[in-house]
Design a protein around this motif. Structure first.
Motif, mmCIF file in Angstrom:
data_model
loop_
_atom_site.group_PDB
_atom_site.id
_atom_site.type_symbol
_atom_site.label_atom_id
_atom_site.label_comp_id
_atom_site.label_asym_id
_atom_site.label_seq_id
_atom_site.Cartn_x
_atom_site.Cartn_y
_atom_site.Cartn_z
ATOM 1 N N HIS A 67 0.774 -1.239 0.000
ATOM 2 C CA HIS A 67 0.000 0.000 0.000
ATOM 3 C C HIS A 67 0.808 1.293 0.000
ATOM 4 O O HIS A 67 0.216 2.364 0.155
ATOM 5 C CB HIS A 67 -0.969 0.009 1.193
ATOM 6 C CG HIS A 67 -2.233 -0.745 0.933
ATOM 7 N ND1 HIS A 67 -2.293 -2.117 0.965
ATOM 8 C CD2 HIS A 67 -3.485 -0.326 0.615
ATOM 9 C CE1 HIS A 67 -3.535 -2.518 0.693
ATOM 10 N NE2 HIS A 67 -4.266 -1.453 0.476
ATOM 11 N N SER A 68 2.110 1.237 -0.166
ATOM 12 C CA SER A 68 2.828 2.506 -0.327
ATOM 13 C C SER A 68 2.704 2.969 -1.780
ATOM 14 O O SER A 68 2.584 2.159 -2.710
ATOM 15 C CB SER A 68 4.299 2.368 0.065
ATOM 16 O OG SER A 68 5.017 1.618 -0.897
ATOM 17 N N LEU A 69 2.744 4.274 -1.969
ATOM 18 C CA LEU A 69 2.608 4.826 -3.318
ATOM 19 C C LEU A 69 3.732 4.346 -4.221
ATOM 20 O O LEU A 69 3.487 3.965 -5.377
ATOM 21 C CB LEU A 69 2.591 6.357 -3.247
ATOM 22 C CG LEU A 69 2.525 7.094 -4.590
ATOM 23 C CD1 LEU A 69 1.279 6.706 -5.368
ATOM 24 C CD2 LEU A 69 2.565 8.605 -4.357
ATOM 25 N N LEU A 70 4.960 4.350 -3.735
ATOM 26 C CA LEU A 70 6.094 3.940 -4.559
ATOM 27 C C LEU A 70 5.956 2.491 -5.022
ATOM 28 O O LEU A 70 6.180 2.183 -6.196
ATOM 29 C CB LEU A 70 7.399 4.117 -3.782
ATOM 30 C CG LEU A 70 8.674 3.700 -4.528
ATOM 31 C CD1 LEU A 70 8.862 4.536 -5.789
ATOM 32 C CD2 LEU A 70 9.895 3.808 -3.614
ATOM 33 N N PRO A 119 8.362 2.498 1.266
ATOM 34 C CA PRO A 119 8.793 1.666 2.389
ATOM 35 C C PRO A 119 9.867 2.385 3.209
ATOM 36 O O PRO A 119 10.665 3.148 2.681
ATOM 37 C CB PRO A 119 9.351 0.415 1.711
ATOM 38 C CG PRO A 119 8.685 0.377 0.376
ATOM 39 C CD PRO A 119 8.523 1.816 -0.033
ATOM 40 N N GLY A 120 9.873 2.117 4.499
ATOM 41 C CA GLY A 120 10.853 2.760 5.356
ATOM 42 C C GLY A 120 10.215 3.862 6.185
ATOM 43 O O GLY A 120 9.017 3.854 6.451
ATOM 44 N N LEU A 121 11.030 4.820 6.583
ATOM 45 C CA LEU A 121 10.561 5.927 7.423
ATOM 46 C C LEU A 121 9.900 6.980 6.550
ATOM 47 O O LEU A 121 10.456 8.036 6.268
ATOM 48 C CB LEU A 121 11.735 6.512 8.206
ATOM 49 C CG LEU A 121 12.417 5.551 9.186
ATOM 50 C CD1 LEU A 121 13.614 6.216 9.835
ATOM 51 C CD2 LEU A 121 11.421 5.065 10.241
ATOM 52 N N SER A 122 8.689 6.683 6.144
ATOM 53 C CA SER A 122 7.960 7.532 5.208
ATOM 54 C C SER A 122 6.919 8.358 5.935
ATOM 55 O O SER A 122 6.341 7.919 6.929
ATOM 56 C CB SER A 122 7.264 6.661 4.155
ATOM 57 O OG SER A 122 6.302 7.406 3.434
#
Length: 216
Positions: A67-70, A119-122
């Protein structure tokens, strides 16, 4: 969002008649098709908190891969490329590729700020329409109704199957949505994840219905 994604898939059919409705559903719902399996594999996490929002009890703790945009842009590129290579229809491939991240944009309206950009600290985004049950129902059923109108207006059944499977598909979508929205929250994350495998059924029904319909 649930019905709205299928509404977008239905509305996209007249733009590229050669692309099956099943493929359009697959693209528009790819994030939610992957998510239940990622829950079962403990790759992504969700908590069930009844009363969290008027229209959703789900606290999406961690779901950057589905579900992240990237990641949705990347999945759209992959699915669009695969479709283009297999079907040799690159305009259709572009539409398929764009439908995948359309999921994030529609979810942005519904979710509280829990949708990651990458993903990550977004940073997390979301406009929070799920805090309003009437607003949620209006948007969900409005998008489905518009998509169904566009699809029925541009196609016609070739036989009884093309008529009855389509309306069976719509009935399944509406009843399953109302059951999840107005019924009790899932008993556990495992029950949610296994039940989420039913998200594949509308894709299968859409392939079946569309194979028995033709453009007007």
């Amino acid at each position: 969002m649930y019905l709205g994604h299928f509404g977008v898939g239905l509305a996209a059919k007249p733009l590229q008649p050669r692309v099956s409705l099943g493929t359009l559903f697959l693209a528009a719902q790819l994030a939610d098709l992957l998510w239940p399996t990622l829950l079962l594999l403990n790759i992504e996490r969700v908590a069930i908190r009844p009363g969290l929002m008027a229209a959703s009890p789900f606290d999406f703790v961690y779901y950057p891969f589905s579900h992240s945009l990237l990641m949705q842009v990347a999945l759209g590129l992959a699915l669009g490329l695969l479709y283009g290579l297999v079907k040799k229809n690159w305009r259709g491939a572009l539409l398929v590729g764009l439908l995948v991240p359309s999921h994030w944009l529609l979810d942005l309206v519904m979710h509280r700020p829990d949708l990651p950009l990458y993903p990550g600290l977004s940073p997390k985004e979301g406009l929070g329409l799920w805090h309003s049950l009437p607003g949620t129902l209006l948007v969900e059923f409005g998008l489905l109704a518009f998509g169904l109108w566009a699809y029925v207006r541009s196609t016609r059944p070739r036989n009884r199957t093309g008529r009855f499977v389509l309306w069976g598909l719509i009935a399944f979508l509406v009843l399953s949505y109302l059951g999840s929205e107005l019924g009790p929250a899932p008993a556990s994350v495992s029950a949610l994840a296994w039940g989420g495998q039913l998200f594949w059924l509308p894709v299968v029904l859409a392939y079946w219905a569309d194979a028995n319909r033709e453009m007007v």
